[in-house]
Design a protein around this motif. Structure first.
Motif, PDB file in Angstrom:
ATOM      1  N   THR A  39       5.516  20.178 -11.618  1.00 39.31           N
ATOM      2  CA  THR A  39       5.381  20.415 -13.069  1.00 39.31           C
ATOM      3  C   THR A  39       3.936  20.764 -13.444  1.00 39.31           C
ATOM      4  N   GLY A  40       3.010  20.568 -12.501  1.00 36.72           N
ATOM      5  CA  GLY A  40       1.592  20.780 -12.829  1.00 36.72           C
ATOM      6  C   GLY A  40       0.964  19.527 -13.402  1.00 36.72           C
ATOM      7  N   HIS A  41       1.760  18.474 -13.574  1.00 37.99           N
ATOM      8  CA  HIS A  41       1.247  17.204 -14.083  1.00 37.99           C
ATOM      9  C   HIS A  41       1.658  16.080 -13.139  1.00 37.99           C
ATOM     10  N   PRO A  42       1.006  15.999 -11.980  1.00 36.93           N
ATOM     11  CA  PRO A  42       1.381  14.950 -11.019  1.00 36.93           C
ATOM     12  C   PRO A  42       1.119  13.555 -11.567  1.00 36.93           C
ATOM     13  N   VAL A  43       1.999  12.641 -11.219  1.00 35.26           N
ATOM     14  CA  VAL A  43       1.938  11.279 -11.764  1.00 35.26           C
ATOM     15  C   VAL A  43       2.084  10.275 -10.616  1.00 35.26           C
ATOM     16  N   ARG A  44       1.138   9.334 -10.516  1.00 33.46           N
ATOM     17  CA  ARG A  44       1.222   8.301  -9.479  1.00 33.46           C
ATOM     18  C   ARG A  44       2.026   7.108  -9.989  1.00 33.46           C
ATOM     19  N   VAL A  45       3.032   6.746  -9.219  1.00 38.04           N
ATOM     20  CA  VAL A  45       3.944   5.647  -9.581  1.00 38.04           C
ATOM     21  C   VAL A  45       4.187   4.766  -8.361  1.00 38.04           C
ATOM     22  N   LEU A  46       4.867   3.644  -8.589  1.00 34.75           N
ATOM     23  CA  LEU A  46       5.305   2.812  -7.473  1.00 34.75           C
ATOM     24  C   LEU A  46       6.718   3.239  -7.079  1.00 34.75           C
ATOM     25  N   ARG A  47       7.017   3.069  -5.800  1.00 35.93           N
ATOM     26  CA  ARG A  47       8.330   3.436  -5.275  1.00 35.93           C
ATOM     27  C   ARG A  47       9.441   2.766  -6.076  1.00 35.93           C
ATOM     28  N   SER A  48      10.471   3.525  -6.427  1.00 40.56           N
ATOM     29  CA  SER A  48      11.599   2.992  -7.206  1.00 40.56           C
ATOM     30  C   SER A  48      12.771   3.956  -7.049  1.00 40.56           C
TER      31      SER A  48
ATOM     32  N   ASP B   5       0.820  -1.224   0.000  1.00 38.75           N
ATOM     33  CA  ASP B   5       0.000   0.000   0.000  1.00 38.75           C
ATOM     34  C   ASP B   5       0.852   1.273   0.000  1.00 38.75           C
ATOM     35  N   ILE B   6       1.870   1.306   0.868  1.00 43.23           N
ATOM     36  CA  ILE B   6       2.654   2.549   0.989  1.00 43.23           C
ATOM     37  C   ILE B   6       3.705   2.710  -0.112  1.00 43.23           C
ATOM     38  N   ASP B   7       3.728   1.773  -1.071  1.00 48.33           N
ATOM     39  CA  ASP B   7       4.644   1.923  -2.212  1.00 48.33           C
ATOM     40  C   ASP B   7       4.105   2.905  -3.244  1.00 48.33           C
ATOM     41  N   SER B   8       2.838   3.338  -3.085  1.00 45.36           N
ATOM     42  CA  SER B   8       2.230   4.232  -4.071  1.00 45.36           C
ATOM     43  C   SER B   8       2.587   5.680  -3.749  1.00 45.36           C
TER      44      SER B   8
ATOM     45  N   MET C 272       4.278   3.265 -13.380  1.00 45.50           N
ATOM     46  CA  MET C 272       2.983   3.888 -13.087  1.00 45.50           C
ATOM     47  C   MET C 272       1.970   2.789 -12.748  1.00 45.50           C
ATOM     48  N   ALA C 273       1.212   3.011 -11.676  1.00 41.90           N
ATOM     49  CA  ALA C 273       0.164   2.068 -11.259  1.00 41.90           C
ATOM     50  C   ALA C 273      -0.720   2.767 -10.242  1.00 41.90           C
ATOM     51  N   GLY C 274      -1.943   2.300 -10.113  1.00 43.82           N
ATOM     52  CA  GLY C 274      -2.873   2.883  -9.152  1.00 43.82           C
ATOM     53  C   GLY C 274      -2.603   2.383  -7.743  1.00 43.82           C
ATOM     54  N   GLN C 275      -3.262   3.029  -6.768  1.00 46.75           N
ATOM     55  CA  GLN C 275      -3.082   2.624  -5.367  1.00 46.75           C
ATOM     56  C   GLN C 275      -3.495   1.179  -5.136  1.00 46.75           C
ATOM     57  N   CYS C 276      -4.441   0.689  -5.942  1.00 44.51           N
ATOM     58  CA  CYS C 276      -4.944  -0.675  -5.750  1.00 44.51           C
ATOM     59  C   CYS C 276      -3.923  -1.735  -6.155  1.00 44.51           C
ATOM     60  N   ALA C 277      -2.752  -1.323  -6.651  1.00 46.03           N
ATOM     61  CA  ALA C 277      -1.710  -2.303  -7.001  1.00 46.03           C
ATOM     62  C   ALA C 277      -1.430  -3.214  -5.808  1.00 46.03           C
ATOM     63  N   CYS C 278      -1.563  -2.679  -4.587  1.00 42.04           N
ATOM     64  CA  CYS C 278      -1.280  -3.484  -3.391  1.00 42.04           C
ATOM     65  C   CYS C 278      -2.250  -4.659  -3.244  1.00 42.04           C
ATOM     66  N   MET C 279      -3.376  -4.605  -3.962  1.00 39.16           N
ATOM     67  CA  MET C 279      -4.340  -5.718  -3.874  1.00 39.16           C
ATOM     68  C   MET C 279      -4.454  -6.484  -5.196  1.00 39.16           C
ATOM     69  N   CYS C 280      -3.636  -6.114  -6.180  1.00 37.01           N
ATOM     70  CA  CYS C 280      -3.611  -6.847  -7.457  1.00 37.01           C
ATOM     71  C   CYS C 280      -2.363  -7.703  -7.434  1.00 37.01           C
ATOM     72  N   ASN C 281      -2.516  -9.020  -7.285  1.00 35.69           N
ATOM     73  CA  ASN C 281      -1.291  -9.813  -7.179  1.00 35.69           C
ATOM     74  C   ASN C 281      -1.317 -11.140  -7.896  1.00 35.69           C
ATOM     75  N   GLN C 282      -2.166 -11.222  -8.900  1.00 38.34           N
ATOM     76  CA  GLN C 282      -2.242 -12.485  -9.640  1.00 38.34           C
ATOM     77  C   GLN C 282      -2.260 -12.217 -11.144  1.00 38.34           C
ATOM     78  N   ILE C 283      -1.370 -12.912 -11.872  1.00 33.79           N
ATOM     79  CA  ILE C 283      -1.397 -12.810 -13.335  1.00 33.79           C
ATOM     80  C   ILE C 283      -2.420 -13.824 -13.841  1.00 33.79           C
TER      81      ILE C 283
END
Ligand code: TUI
Length: 320
Positions: A227-236, A217-220, A278-289
């Motif tokens: 820049t005026g164009h905020p972008v949500r990404v995963l920690r890296s 969850d806190i990786d988001s 780039m990924a949404g906050q819900c990445a923390c609950m998406c864990n299956q291919i």
């Protein structure tokens, strides 16, 4: 007709579901799989040149004759040419993101396209209704990539009560309970992005998918506010560098420079050091291919939707 009163009739799909247009991720392979599964598959133009977009549309049409969408990213250097492609290729549904598509809506409508701008504010939603948009996609800031300020919980109902065209909810939806919640807040359809990164048919690099699978969850994080164009990404490593650069001298210029090409490096090459995941906050609950068709079916599984709604009905002591 199943799903009465939803966007199904407008977009010609079995489910009131749109696959998010994710730059480099949403290509013909993913979009065709989602369209064949009964949702609206979407090819994302992102910053890609028109030749790439044209090729992807042709590839999709070789795989399926189901309806599909093209996501036009309005900050693209090729936006004018991509806008032209929309008529030339007779794209059934055109979705815009990252700006105000005022200059294009009328001509796309004249060409017979269904037009659906992504909006992040009430004002833009109301303007789009006046311009003749068929529906709007209200994207809360839980979403991945370029985002607005408002979260889904407030944005969806606010826009639903401000316009008389259908509202599709986006930002944070990854399962059937999320679909039910969106409809409770006034949506007539949903757009899901992040979960489709994990579709088997998604051609993104295996290391990109792996980063989403492992996300906590806190990786988001949100980068690039300056820049005026905020972008949500995963920690890296790049995200950390971007966060520092933002507060340095010439922050906006430094952030733009560091960010250039970074999404493509992550999606196509899995570049863990210099890539933007780039990924949404819900990445923390998406864990299956899993296959795209399975994702579509789980999102609209009647038993899962009913279970989510029944729990609420029971707890709130109201009649069904
Ligand atoms: O567009 C997206 N998500 C994206 S685009 C993208 S590519 C990119 N790469 C680097 C920097 C910027 C973009 C990655 N993710 N989502 C749709 C979306 N649109 N979210 C928010 C908005 C939005 C925000 C403000 C739409 C309109 C708006 O106001 C425009 C105006 O001028 O009123």
């Amino acid at each position: 007709m199943k799903y009465p009163g939803t966007i199904c009739e407008l977009i010609g799909t079995q489910y009131p579901l749109i696959q998010g247009g994710m730059a480099w991720v949403s290509d013909a392979s993913l979009a065709a799989a989602v369209s064949m599964a009964g949702g609206l598959g979407v090819i994302a133009a992102g910053n890609a040149p028109p030749e790439w977009v044209e090729t992807q549309v042709k590839l999709l049409r070789e795989k399926t004759d189901k309806p599909f969408g093209l996501n036009v990213m309005l900050l693209s250097p090729y936006v004018a040419q991509i806008a032209e492609l929309v008529y030339d290729l007779k794209v059934p549904v055109v979705i815009t993101g990252a700006g105000n598509p005022d200059a294009y809506v009328r001509r796309w409508k004249e060409a017979g396209c269904v037009v659906a701008p992504v909006v992040a504010s009430r004002a833009l939603a109301m303007l789009m209704e006046r311009m003749g948009a068929d529906f709007v996609i209200a994207e809360g800031s839980e979403a991945g990539g370029h985002i607005g300020e408002l979260t889904s919980m407030v944005l969806w109902p606010d826009i639903a009560r401000s316009v008389n065209i259908p509202v599709v909810a986006a930002g944070g939806i990854f399962d059937a309970a999320g679909v039910a919640a969106a409809f409770c807040l006034g949506a007539k359809g949903v757009q899901v992005g992040t979960r489709f990164i994990l579709a088997e048919e998604c051609t993104a690099h295996a290391d990109y998918k792996e980063r989403v699978v492992r996300a906590k969850d806190i990786d988001s994080k949100v980068t690039g506010r300056i820049t005026g164009h905020p972008v949500r990404v995963l920690r890296s490593p790049l995200q950390r560098e971007l966060a520092g650069a933002e507060y340095g001298p010439d922050g906006a210029v430094a952030v733009e420079k560091l960010g250039e090409g970074s999404l493509m490096r992550a999606v196509l090459h899995g570049d863990k050091e210099r890539g933007s995941f780039m990924a949404g906050q819900c990445a923390c609950m998406c864990n299956q291919i899993q296959p795209a068709s399975e994702i579509v079916q789980e999102l609209f599984d009647p038993a899962a939707i009913k279970a989510a709604l029944s729990k609420a009905i029971t707890s709130l002591e109201v009649d069904a």
